[in-house]
Design an enzyme around this catalytic site. Structure first.
Site, mmCIF file in Angstrom:
data_model
loop_
_atom_site.group_PDB
_atom_site.id
_atom_site.type_symbol
_atom_site.label_atom_id
_atom_site.label_comp_id
_atom_site.label_asym_id
_atom_site.label_seq_id
_atom_site.Cartn_x
_atom_site.Cartn_y
_atom_site.Cartn_z
ATOM 1 N N THR A 14 0.862 -0.955 0.136
ATOM 2 C CA THR A 14 0.141 -0.272 0.024
ATOM 3 C C THR A 14 0.584 1.517 0.017
ATOM 4 O O THR A 14 2.000 1.375 0.221
ATOM 5 C CB THR A 14 -1.184 0.015 1.429
ATOM 6 O OG1 THR A 14 -1.708 1.674 1.115
ATOM 7 C CG2 THR A 14 -0.486 0.020 2.287
ATOM 8 N N HIS A 15 0.566 2.030 -0.573
ATOM 9 C CA HIS A 15 1.282 3.745 -0.304
ATOM 10 C C HIS A 15 0.213 4.884 0.362
ATOM 11 O O HIS A 15 0.173 5.444 0.714
ATOM 12 C CB HIS A 15 0.828 4.550 -1.981
ATOM 13 C CG HIS A 15 1.727 3.726 -2.414
ATOM 14 N ND1 HIS A 15 1.750 2.323 -3.308
ATOM 15 C CD2 HIS A 15 3.140 4.288 -3.018
ATOM 16 C CE1 HIS A 15 2.889 2.339 -3.998
ATOM 17 N NE2 HIS A 15 3.896 3.665 -3.228
ATOM 18 N N ALA A 17 -0.513 5.464 4.254
ATOM 19 C CA ALA A 17 0.056 5.626 5.305
ATOM 20 C C ALA A 17 -1.073 5.006 6.565
ATOM 21 O O ALA A 17 -0.711 4.055 7.293
ATOM 22 C CB ALA A 17 0.661 6.621 6.206
ATOM 23 N N ASP A 75 -7.342 -6.301 -1.213
ATOM 24 C CA ASP A 75 -8.379 -5.919 -1.966
ATOM 25 C C ASP A 75 -9.926 -6.136 -0.726
ATOM 26 O O ASP A 75 -10.534 -7.447 -0.975
ATOM 27 C CB ASP A 75 -8.626 -6.099 -3.068
ATOM 28 C CG ASP A 75 -9.044 -5.529 -4.209
ATOM 29 O OD1 ASP A 75 -8.958 -4.169 -4.249
ATOM 30 O OD2 ASP A 75 -9.740 -5.677 -4.838
ATOM 31 N N PHE A 166 -16.243 5.560 6.835
ATOM 32 C CA PHE A 166 -14.965 6.136 5.359
ATOM 33 C C PHE A 166 -16.165 5.271 3.916
ATOM 34 O O PHE A 166 -16.775 4.373 4.740
ATOM 35 C CB PHE A 166 -14.239 5.859 5.445
ATOM 36 C CG PHE A 166 -13.304 4.672 5.199
ATOM 37 C CD1 PHE A 166 -13.287 4.378 4.257
ATOM 38 C CD2 PHE A 166 -13.266 4.050 6.707
ATOM 39 C CE1 PHE A 166 -12.666 2.204 4.634
ATOM 40 C CE2 PHE A 166 -13.003 2.980 7.334
ATOM 41 C CZ PHE A 166 -12.078 1.917 5.972
ATOM 42 N N ASP A 169 -19.876 2.795 4.555
ATOM 43 C CA ASP A 169 -20.190 2.714 5.419
ATOM 44 C C ASP A 169 -21.905 3.531 5.833
ATOM 45 O O ASP A 169 -22.435 2.877 6.980
ATOM 46 C CB ASP A 169 -18.928 2.806 6.787
ATOM 47 C CG ASP A 169 -18.074 2.416 6.687
ATOM 48 O OD1 ASP A 169 -17.703 1.352 5.869
ATOM 49 O OD2 ASP A 169 -16.865 2.316 7.692
ATOM 50 N N HIS A 194 -15.667 -6.919 7.719
ATOM 51 C CA HIS A 194 -15.320 -8.094 7.085
ATOM 52 C C HIS A 194 -13.418 -7.739 7.063
ATOM 53 O O HIS A 194 -12.980 -9.248 6.462
ATOM 54 C CB HIS A 194 -15.025 -7.358 5.636
ATOM 55 C CG HIS A 194 -15.165 -5.716 5.056
ATOM 56 N ND1 HIS A 194 -15.698 -5.460 5.811
ATOM 57 C CD2 HIS A 194 -14.057 -5.798 4.272
ATOM 58 C CE1 HIS A 194 -14.959 -3.817 4.662
ATOM 59 N NE2 HIS A 194 -14.876 -4.064 4.550
#
Length: 209
Positions: A14-15, A17, A75, A166, A169, A194
């Site tokens: 991932t990029h 943070a 994913d 987010f 949600d 999940h």
């Protein structure tokens, strides 16, 4: 028996943070040092898969091959029963603004509206059941891999409610509850999400007795 990680360094593909921090906190008790693909300067591969499993493996394998270290990728997305599983792997894409829709970036309210609009077109008695899916994939530099799938079942509501979540949600009500994920305390949501389901399976197999 699936190969085990053990301790040592794990590249999180991932990029983001925030995602690195979240995953790092989950794996810290098991002696795993997590670093991000972004911090290593690794490029983000094109997610060309048609399923969550395919995309998670694409990201994990790319990070493992480029770094020479085991890598973990995830994913995830929203699958709506009445929409034949859409948006599915295109969950984030539905939030991408087109050039005529304003500045570049993701507009999740717009994405939620697209889902609701499609359900409304199907009529008032349409099935509103859905689930969030999450796939975690671990890949080793020699090509071996392991996959863990998690899900959270629920239904869609409208209008959006809550400020603590987010993505989708604010319109997702988990099974057995009346509150949306965005109305749950983050710690409470993480316990039933999940991603939590997938991580529980990963931990059981990778670090269990």
């Amino acid at each position: 028996m699936t190969r085990r990680l053990g301790g040592g360094t794990l590249v999180i593909a991932t990029h983001n943070a925030g995602k690195l921090k979240e995953i790092g906190a989950l794996l810290d008790p098991y002696g795993v040092n997590c670093i991000s693909a972004g911090s290593l300067g690794l490029p983000e591969p094109a997610e060309t898969g048609k399923t969550f499993v395919e995309n998670a493996l694409i990201k994990a394998r790319a990070a493992a091959e480029a770094s020479g270290l085991p890598a973990l990728a995830d994913d995830s997305g929203l699958c709506v029963t009445a929409l034949d599983g859409r948006p599915g792997v295109y969950t984030a894409d539905w939030a991408e603004r087109q050039w005529f829709e304003g500045p570049a970036g993701r507009d999740w309210y717009m994405a939620m509206g697209k889902v609701e609009g499609l359900l409304c077109e199907l009529g008032p008695d349409t099935d509103r059941s859905c689930h969030f899916a999450c796939v975690l994939a671990i890949a080793w530099p020699d090509g071996e891999s392991a996959v863990y799938e998690g899900r959270a079942n629920g239904s869609l509501t409208w209008p959006p409610r809550g400020t603590m979540g987010f993505g989708y949600d604010p319109v997702f009500v988990p099974l057995g509850d009346t509150r949306t994920f965005a109305e749950h305390d983050p710690a409470e949501k993480h316990a039933i999400s999940h991603r939590a389901d997938a991580f529980a399976k990963l931990v059981a197999e990778q670090f269990g007795g």
